[in-house]
Design a protein around this motif. Structure first.
Motif, PDB file in Angstrom:
ATOM      1  N   ILE A  16       0.506  -1.497   0.489  1.00 49.61           N
ATOM      2  CA  ILE A  16      -0.026  -0.044  -0.339  1.00 49.61           C
ATOM      3  C   ILE A  16       1.219   1.709   0.001  1.00 49.61           C
ATOM      4  N   GLU A  17       1.684   1.230   0.306  1.00 54.58           N
ATOM      5  CA  GLU A  17       2.847   2.535   1.227  1.00 54.58           C
ATOM      6  C   GLU A  17       3.632   2.501  -0.322  1.00 54.58           C
ATOM      7  N   ALA A  18       3.436   1.538  -0.893  1.00 53.46           N
ATOM      8  CA  ALA A  18       5.092   1.375  -1.885  1.00 53.46           C
ATOM      9  C   ALA A  18       3.511   2.277  -3.270  1.00 53.46           C
ATOM     10  N   LEU A  19       2.729   1.801  -3.286  1.00 47.96           N
ATOM     11  CA  LEU A  19       1.753   2.225  -4.800  1.00 47.96           C
ATOM     12  C   LEU A  19       0.518   4.136  -3.934  1.00 47.96           C
ATOM     13  N   ALA A  20       1.017   3.784  -2.774  1.00 52.51           N
ATOM     14  CA  ALA A  20       0.984   5.413  -2.312  1.00 52.51           C
ATOM     15  C   ALA A  20       2.010   6.370  -2.763  1.00 52.51           C
ATOM     16  N   ALA A  21       3.246   6.107  -2.901  1.00 48.48           N
ATOM     17  CA  ALA A  21       4.117   6.823  -3.479  1.00 48.48           C
ATOM     18  C   ALA A  21       3.313   7.299  -4.877  1.00 48.48           C
ATOM     19  N   ILE A  22       3.803   6.369  -6.234  1.00 42.37           N
ATOM     20  CA  ILE A  22       3.180   6.367  -7.124  1.00 42.37           C
ATOM     21  C   ILE A  22       1.593   6.846  -7.088  1.00 42.37           C
ATOM     22  N   THR A  23       2.050   8.889  -7.913  1.00 44.88           N
ATOM     23  CA  THR A  23       1.257   9.249  -7.558  1.00 44.88           C
ATOM     24  C   THR A  23       1.206  10.277  -8.323  1.00 44.88           C
ATOM     25  N   GLU A  24       0.412  11.387  -8.620  1.00 44.74           N
ATOM     26  CA  GLU A  24      -0.001  12.643 -10.050  1.00 44.74           C
ATOM     27  C   GLU A  24       1.179  13.395  -8.873  1.00 44.74           C
ATOM     28  N   PRO A  25       1.999  14.212  -9.421  1.00 46.59           N
ATOM     29  CA  PRO A  25       2.353  15.612  -8.528  1.00 46.59           C
ATOM     30  C   PRO A  25       1.578  15.917  -7.597  1.00 46.59           C
ATOM     31  N   ASP A  26       1.984  16.666  -6.559  1.00 49.20           N
ATOM     32  CA  ASP A  26       0.904  17.274  -5.562  1.00 49.20           C
ATOM     33  C   ASP A  26      -0.472  16.717  -5.557  1.00 49.20           C
ATOM     34  N   ARG A  27      -0.890  15.709  -6.308  1.00 49.94           N
ATOM     35  CA  ARG A  27      -2.097  15.235  -6.138  1.00 49.94           C
ATOM     36  C   ARG A  27      -2.256  14.032  -5.119  1.00 49.94           C
ATOM     37  N   PRO A  28      -2.406  14.046  -4.173  1.00 52.00           N
ATOM     38  CA  PRO A  28      -2.163  12.927  -2.678  1.00 52.00           C
ATOM     39  C   PRO A  28      -3.102  11.187  -3.703  1.00 52.00           C
ATOM     40  N   TYR A  29      -2.206  10.575  -3.885  1.00 49.74           N
ATOM     41  CA  TYR A  29      -2.707   9.466  -4.165  1.00 49.74           C
ATOM     42  C   TYR A  29      -3.534   9.039  -5.654  1.00 49.74           C
ATOM     43  N   THR A  30      -3.561   9.670  -6.016  1.00 55.43           N
ATOM     44  CA  THR A  30      -3.713  10.017  -7.600  1.00 55.43           C
ATOM     45  C   THR A  30      -3.301   8.775  -8.501  1.00 55.43           C
ATOM     46  N   ARG A  31      -4.457   7.937  -8.794  1.00 53.27           N
ATOM     47  CA  ARG A  31      -2.872   6.897 -10.536  1.00 53.27           C
ATOM     48  C   ARG A  31      -4.761   6.357 -11.217  1.00 53.27           C
ATOM     49  N   ARG A  32      -4.952   7.790 -12.321  1.00 58.48           N
ATOM     50  CA  ARG A  32      -5.728   7.227 -13.038  1.00 58.48           C
ATOM     51  C   ARG A  32      -5.992   6.662 -14.119  1.00 58.48           C
ATOM     52  N   ALA A  33      -6.483   5.626 -14.211  1.00 60.76           N
ATOM     53  CA  ALA A  33      -6.384   4.683 -15.654  1.00 60.76           C
ATOM     54  C   ALA A  33      -6.134   5.455 -16.899  1.00 60.76           C
ATOM     55  N   PHE A  34      -5.196   4.809 -17.837  1.00 58.46           N
ATOM     56  CA  PHE A  34      -4.550   5.283 -19.303  1.00 58.46           C
ATOM     57  C   PHE A  34      -3.594   6.211 -18.707  1.00 58.46           C
ATOM     58  N   THR A  35      -3.092   7.363 -17.405  1.00 58.70           N
ATOM     59  CA  THR A  35      -2.157   7.661 -17.687  1.00 58.70           C
ATOM     60  C   THR A  35      -1.052   6.875 -17.370  1.00 58.70           C
ATOM     61  N   PRO A  36      -0.011   8.086 -17.394  1.00 58.85           N
ATOM     62  CA  PRO A  36       1.482   7.177 -17.172  1.00 58.85           C
ATOM     63  C   PRO A  36       1.472   7.200 -16.141  1.00 58.85           C
ATOM     64  N   THR A  37       1.508   7.919 -14.708  1.00 58.48           N
ATOM     65  CA  THR A  37       0.932   7.366 -13.487  1.00 58.48           C
ATOM     66  C   THR A  37       1.106   5.839 -13.384  1.00 58.48           C
ATOM     67  N   PHE A  38      -0.834   5.815 -13.964  1.00 55.19           N
ATOM     68  CA  PHE A  38      -1.225   4.261 -13.675  1.00 55.19           C
ATOM     69  C   PHE A  38      -0.270   3.322 -14.029  1.00 55.19           C
ATOM     70  N   LEU A  39       0.456   3.570 -15.243  1.00 50.65           N
ATOM     71  CA  LEU A  39       1.486   2.475 -15.679  1.00 50.65           C
ATOM     72  C   LEU A  39       2.049   2.278 -15.018  1.00 50.65           C
ATOM     73  N   LYS A  40       3.037   3.139 -14.219  1.00 45.76           N
ATOM     74  CA  LYS A  40       4.651   2.815 -13.484  1.00 45.76           C
ATOM     75  C   LYS A  40       3.469   2.484 -12.423  1.00 45.76           C
ATOM     76  N   GLY A  41       2.726   2.820 -11.536  1.00 46.44           N
ATOM     77  CA  GLY A  41       2.650   1.264 -10.473  1.00 46.44           C
ATOM     78  C   GLY A  41       2.152  -0.135 -11.041  1.00 46.44           C
ATOM     79  N   ARG A  42       1.007  -0.192 -12.228  1.00 43.64           N
ATOM     80  CA  ARG A  42       1.333  -1.414 -13.093  1.00 43.64           C
ATOM     81  C   ARG A  42       2.280  -1.589 -12.934  1.00 43.64           C
ATOM     82  N   GLU A  43       3.770  -1.539 -13.455  1.00 50.18           N
ATOM     83  CA  GLU A  43       5.207  -2.181 -13.699  1.00 50.18           C
ATOM     84  C   GLU A  43       5.470  -1.833 -11.815  1.00 50.18           C
ATOM     85  N   TRP A  44       4.541  -1.511 -11.184  1.00 44.18           N
ATOM     86  CA  TRP A  44       5.660  -1.955  -9.222  1.00 44.18           C
ATOM     87  C   TRP A  44       4.691  -2.834  -9.339  1.00 44.18           C
ATOM     88  N   LEU A  45       3.628  -3.362  -9.912  1.00 45.27           N
ATOM     89  CA  LEU A  45       2.942  -4.431  -9.431  1.00 45.27           C
ATOM     90  C   LEU A  45       2.924  -5.784  -9.752  1.00 45.27           C
TER      91      LEU A  45
END
Length: 415
Positions: A16-45
């Motif tokens: 949970i902590e690792a994925l929480a750290a993968i977020t949009e800049p200045d937007r806490p816990y934001t990984r919307r599908a189809f964004t580069p941030t989401f894909l980065k989270g997917r790589e970690w998973l």
């Protein structure tokens, strides 16, 4: 309370902590599908799945899947999962808790050297939340053959849904047919206050409420706000206010029954929206949710009768109710509910049965296989907000319930 669990709160907390750290800049816990941030989270998973000894792949619908082979794979697949995408500015635990709990089941089975007869699959479904394309549960609908073909042409932010699925590693043009899934289970935070208020560990979800959205248009007459006598007005806003109160009253009456019911006027537009003009038109959108379809039918009938009475009283015109969308309630499998009850007993989890007022991927899996889900408490019932929080110990206990249920399903109990 200290429990000797087969599952690890520490590992779940790391996820949970690792994925929480993968977020949009200045937007806490934001990984919307189809964004580069989401894909980065997917790589970690994907790496986390592989580290747990799972064989990873992304299916044609864009879902990340980790497979643990069973001794008798011809028996079919037991599937666990949820989603890692989030709403904007929220979602540290929503979905992520379920993915981590499912992954923890696979890790705990490996720790104990337990080999199931069935294959076990852990799934991170694509785009469970409403995406930039205005649609939700994209991955679970796609996996089960329920994603409308016309959705693929939807465009947003210079991207089509088809291209978005393909860039997530899927193959949107392909048709998926899964007839091997013998059972699906999902853990999720409750997103409500009941479990915390009742000091319970787990909610065994009986059904996922159907969601009906209704548009109401009230037509009055624009007049000068200072010179038009009060008795000569056709004020659309005043009439609409009566309707909002009627929605609240009807919903409270239905919610006092044994089944879950809720209704909210969530969108409200007034025209011309000027301080010195009597409102001429109001458009509102009602979000109504029912565990029992009969309650929804009663709500719609009472609402139609009520708004026409209000129109006659106030002199405005109200168009007939316009149903924008209408999804039926999804009951969870009775056999799986019994297994989850028994698993709670084995794990020492204080539990109750309850309905879900929110939508979940489980609703789409339930249309093609036996499916059920459990809730764990979240702080203050808060969700879809940066303040969303849950205890990793509660999630680990929920994972222990899932693990026990998987073992019971694997032996054919109750199925």
């Amino acid at each position: 309370m200290t429990r000797n669990l087969p599952t690890s709160p520490a590992r779940i907390g790391e996820d949970i902590e690792a994925l929480a750290a993968i977020t949009e800049p200045d937007r806490p816990y934001t990984r919307r599908a189809f964004t580069p941030t989401f894909l980065k989270g997917r790589e970690w998973l994907t790496a986390r799945f592989a580290a747990a000894g799972l064989e990873t792949r992304i299916d044609a619908a864009g879902n990340l899947i980790g497979r643990r082979a069973g001794a008798k794979p011809d028996l079919g697949t037991i599937m666990l999962g949820s989603h890692s995408d989030t709403v904007p500015d929220g979602g540290r635990y929503d979905g992520v808790a379920g993915v981590s709990a499912a992954l923890e089941v696979a890790r705990a089975l490996a720790d104990q050297g337990i080999v199931l007869d069935h294959d076990l699959e852990i799934v991170d479904f694509l785009a469970e939340e409403v995406s930039i394309f205005g649609v939700s549960c994209v991955g679970s609908r796609g996996m089960t053959g329920q994603r409308p073909d016309e959705w693929l042409a939807r465009e947003a932010e210079g991207l089509s849904l088809k291209r978005g699925i393909d860039e997530a590693g899927g193959h949107a043009a392909a048709t998926l047919t899964r007839n091997d899934i013998v059972a699906f289970l999902e853990l999720h935070i409750e997103q409500g206050p009941v479990l915390e208020a009742e000091s319970l560990d787990v909610g065994v979800v009986t059904a996922i409420a159907g969601i009906t959205r209704i548009e109401i248009v009230v037509e009055g007459r624009a007049d000068h706000a200072g010179t038009t006598p009060m008795g000569h007005r056709q004020d659309a806003l005043a009439a609409a206010s009566w309707i909002v109160l009627a929605v609240e009253r009807f919903a409270r009456e239905l919610a006092s029954g044994p089944a879950h019911f809720a209704a909210t006027v969530g969108e409200f537009r007034m025209e011309p929206n000027a301080a010195n003009v009597v409102p001429a038109k109001v458009t509102m959108l009602i979000d109504a949710r029912a565990e029992d379809r009969a309650d929804m039918d009663r709500f719609l009938a009472e609402l139609e009768t009520g708004i026409q009475a209000i129109a006659a009283e106030t002199g405005v015109t109200v168009a007939p109710l316009r149903v924008i969308s209408d999804n039926m309630p999804t009951p969870c499998d009775p056999g799986l509910l019994d297994i989850l009850d028994a698993a709670c007993g084995t794990a020492g989890a204080r539990h109750r049965r309850m309905a879900s007022g929110a939508g979940h991927d489980t609703a789409w899996l339930a249309r093609v296989t036996k499916a059920a889900m459990i809730f764990v408490p979240c702080a203050g019932g808060r969700s879809h907000t940066p303040e969303e929080s849950a205890k990793v110990e509660d999630i680990a206990l929920g994972a222990a319930v899932l693990m026990e249920a998987v073992r019971r399903i694997d032996t054919g109990e109750g199925l």
